[in-house]
Design an enzyme around this catalytic site. Sequence first.
Site, mmCIF file in Angstrom:
data_model
loop_
_atom_site.group_PDB
_atom_site.id
_atom_site.type_symbol
_atom_site.label_atom_id
_atom_site.label_comp_id
_atom_site.label_asym_id
_atom_site.label_seq_id
_atom_site.Cartn_x
_atom_site.Cartn_y
_atom_site.Cartn_z
ATOM 1 N N GLU A 379 61.189 -24.855 21.886
ATOM 2 C CA GLU A 379 62.308 -25.351 22.248
ATOM 3 C C GLU A 379 63.222 -25.715 21.067
ATOM 4 O OE1 GLU A 379 62.800 -24.171 24.700
ATOM 5 O OE2 GLU A 379 61.610 -24.345 26.314
ATOM 6 N N THR A 381 63.155 -26.580 16.675
ATOM 7 C CA THR A 381 62.435 -27.614 15.752
ATOM 8 C C THR A 381 63.025 -28.844 15.757
ATOM 9 O OG1 THR A 381 63.589 -26.715 13.733
ATOM 10 C CG2 THR A 381 61.600 -25.583 14.279
#
Length: 401
Positions: A379, A381
């Site tokens: 979702e 970095t």
Amino acid sequence: MARLAQTAGLTDVQQEIISTVRDFVDKEIIPVATELEHRDEYPQQIVDGLKELGLFGLMIPEEYGGLGESLLTYALCVEEIARGWMSVSGIINTHFIVAYMLKQHGTQEQKDYFLPKMALGEIRGAFSMSEPGLGSDVSAITSKAVKDGDEYVLTGQKMWLTNGGTSSLVAVLVKSDEGHPEGTAPHKSMTTFLVEKEPGFGEVRPGLTIPGKIDKMGYKGVDTTELIMDGLRVPANRVLGGVTGRGFYQMMDGVEVGRVNVAARGCGVAQRAFELGVSYAQQRHTFGKPIAQHQAIQFKLAEMATKVEAAHAMMVNAARKKDSGERNDLEAGMAKYLASEYCKEVVEDAFRIHGGYGFSKEYEIERLYREAPMLLIGEGTAEIQKMIIGRRLLEEYRLQG
């Protein structure tokens, strides 16, 4: 119940749901998780148990057969499930992102058709943004949809689909130039399509192929796949919301829910790592006493517990912000960033406490050590979260005049 990661202000219903999930995790997940993970085996019996508990309909409104619970309730359940085995939380995460997107953005016909079946777990959801060459740069998407009568023809290759094989509904983000003249900003020419398919691998419907599972370092059991579209025909009534060009905004809304989920997963894995570390430290003896009595280990346990508490608090705050209807990209980004980083650190400290035994596959901490890195990239970095946080802070603290 453990002292750490308590949540104030929960209703009796919320407490009962979370307690039920925790009992299920302790009895049905933790005893088998490591064995299934080492075999990379899909946890079908566990998934069936989640269906019986009604968890696939946890956030789906009651009018569609769900429990109508909040994002906070869902996040706290995910925290408990990830404490048992993070892969199981991944099985329900993408399902809920798609259900949430349908609830928020779907047409009435789409809601009536999909949500009751999703609440029962009969239809299982996955979503797809990423592609092999773009990672977090969603604006660089190359897969496309071309209008052909009452249908769209989709072509392109997608990457990193959690539940790509086991799902029967995939929300796919592609470019669609129809109605969007050349020069339109990339994020304004994207559309989300609701693609129905048969579970499994290979050609799962004409024009759509799901190759076999991607072999991963950790996060095993749950299937992660590619998705290849080659002349895939999708009817116009499967455009999410019925209007093209809104896909980017729909997906970003769903990703905010996903980031709270990843934060909750980080909290759950960190809690389990702390539990394993504090337990082992009281059993292992060196220099004539349990290592928990050595000041160096006590310092480490103190740092681990503080990180568990801090990550949990930020995750709860992000979930409550979203539930209030307010914009929560700042809070979700902070929670996801902090929880994933702290999870990695707490797991590593528990690994160090175990000494050489932490390197053995006989000990649970070995599995957690391989699972935690996925949260650093899932979702978005840490670098993406920092960009989101920094931009939002500059919006909030912009100089006047």
